[in-house]
Scaffold this motif. Structure first.
Motif, short mmCIF file in Angstrom:
data_model
loop_
_atom_site.label_atom_id
_atom_site.label_comp_id
_atom_site.label_asym_id
_atom_site.label_seq_id
_atom_site.Cartn_x
_atom_site.Cartn_y
_atom_site.Cartn_z
N ARG A 146 -26.90 58.39 -37.88
CA ARG A 146 -25.50 58.21 -37.68
C ARG A 146 -24.94 59.73 -37.46
O ARG A 146 -25.54 60.70 -37.34
CB ARG A 146 -25.10 57.99 -39.32
N ARG A 147 -23.70 59.70 -37.03
CA ARG A 147 -23.19 60.86 -36.49
C ARG A 147 -23.37 61.89 -37.44
O ARG A 147 -23.40 62.94 -37.31
CB ARG A 147 -21.68 60.58 -36.18
N ASP A 148 -22.87 61.70 -38.88
CA ASP A 148 -22.95 62.57 -39.57
C ASP A 148 -24.34 63.31 -40.02
O ASP A 148 -24.80 64.45 -40.08
CB ASP A 148 -22.45 62.34 -41.17
N ALA A 149 -25.27 62.27 -39.74
CA ALA A 149 -26.70 62.77 -40.19
C ALA A 149 -27.08 63.70 -38.95
O ALA A 149 -28.12 64.52 -39.26
CB ALA A 149 -27.59 61.34 -40.29
N ALA A 150 -26.80 63.17 -37.76
CA ALA A 150 -27.27 63.93 -36.50
C ALA A 150 -26.60 65.25 -36.68
O ALA A 150 -27.30 66.21 -36.05
CB ALA A 150 -26.69 63.10 -35.18
N GLU A 151 -25.41 65.49 -37.11
CA GLU A 151 -24.74 66.74 -37.13
C GLU A 151 -25.43 67.63 -37.99
O GLU A 151 -25.62 68.69 -37.79
CB GLU A 151 -23.27 66.68 -37.34
N ASN A 152 -25.74 67.01 -39.34
CA ASN A 152 -26.75 67.74 -40.20
C ASN A 152 -27.89 68.31 -39.73
O ASN A 152 -28.19 69.41 -40.05
CB ASN A 152 -26.88 66.91 -41.46
N ARG A 153 -28.72 67.31 -39.05
CA ARG A 153 -30.07 67.87 -38.45
C ARG A 153 -29.74 69.04 -37.74
O ARG A 153 -30.41 70.00 -37.62
CB ARG A 153 -30.59 66.35 -37.59
N ASP A 154 -28.60 68.78 -36.68
CA ASP A 154 -28.31 69.84 -35.73
C ASP A 154 -28.05 71.28 -36.41
O ASP A 154 -28.48 72.27 -36.15
CB ASP A 154 -27.18 69.73 -34.69
N ARG A 155 -27.35 71.18 -37.50
CA ARG A 155 -27.04 72.38 -38.41
C ARG A 155 -28.26 73.17 -38.96
O ARG A 155 -28.29 74.25 -38.64
CB ARG A 155 -25.98 71.95 -39.29
N LEU A 156 -29.02 72.04 -39.39
CA LEU A 156 -30.17 72.70 -39.87
C LEU A 156 -31.29 73.37 -39.19
O LEU A 156 -31.81 74.28 -39.40
CB LEU A 156 -30.97 71.53 -40.59
N LEU A 157 -31.38 72.70 -37.62
CA LEU A 157 -32.20 73.45 -36.85
C LEU A 157 -31.60 74.63 -36.36
O LEU A 157 -32.39 75.46 -36.31
CB LEU A 157 -32.42 72.48 -35.49
N ALA A 158 -30.27 74.60 -36.05
CA ALA A 158 -29.76 75.88 -35.73
C ALA A 158 -29.76 76.85 -36.78
O ALA A 158 -30.31 78.19 -36.35
CB ALA A 158 -28.32 75.75 -35.48
#
Length: 214
Positions: A18-30
């Protein structure tokens, strides 16, 4: 009435986030990249979650273990390395290898936290990167820019050696790797006596890098 279709685990794995899950994943990787760059791979996942601005539950839903988080970052770095090699291959005048070496070393300098894991030999993308680099080497040799007795394993060791230069000089001379790379490329140029010692085999390279990453 037809029975309701069942959803297999494999199908779930293929389902996009989901968009929010993908955004959380990107934030965590960054955040992980930032924290590892400043604190090293021993940094805690608690600090990564704090920098990302998410709770520990969110972190563990995306990455069940710290190892999974590190592996995801390694995948991103290797993917970027493959992309750099592909872009360098567009230069068909024999300069592609030198362009790749410059871009790859610059990328490593920007991601010091993962230097110890960049050339982990059990990752499939490493083989892809090596294949592309071998093609760049052959092209450079065909154009007379690189001596004929240089092998792909020579380049693997050279790139691995850049890691040591980056780690040793980054605190006081973060651009020192650039001169080291110039010296490296100068030594790859044709001319002079043939190299007297045989290259290290790929099998030994794999073993050495595996041991170095432990």
């Amino acid at each position: 009435m037809s029975p309701a279709p069942t959803t297999t685990k494999k199908a779930k794995a293929r389902r996009p986030l989901r968009r929010d899950a993908a955004e959380n994943r990107d934030r965590l990787l960054a955040a992980a990249a930032e924290v590892f760059d400043t604190q090293g791979l021993d940094a805690s996942v608690t600090e990564i979650a704090r920098v990302a601005g998410v709770g520990m539950g969110t972190l563990y839903r995306r990455f069940p273990t710290k190892a999974a988080l590190v592996e995801a970052l390694v995948h991103e770095v290797l993917d970027a390395t493959v992309t750099l090699a592909q872009e360098a291959s567009q230069h068909t005048d024999g300069t592609g290898l030198e362009r790749f070496l410059e871009a790859s070393c610059a990328y490593q300098a920007e991601h010091p936290g993962l230097l110890a894991r960049l050339w982990t030999t059990d990752h499939a993308m490493v083989k892809t990167a090596r294949r592309l680099i071998a093609a760049l080497l052959a092209e450079a040799q065909d154009h007379g820019r690189i001596r004929r007795d240089i092998t792909n394993t020579d380049l693997t060791i050279a790139l691995f050696g850049i890691r040591g230069v980056l780690e040793a000089t980054r605190p006081e001379a973060p651009d020192a790797w650039r001169r080291h790379l110039e010296l490296l490329i100068a030594g790859l140029r044709p001319g002079g006596d043939a190299l007297q010692h045989p290259p290290v085999s790929q099998a030994r390279i794999d073993k050495l890098l595996t041991l170095a990453d432990k």
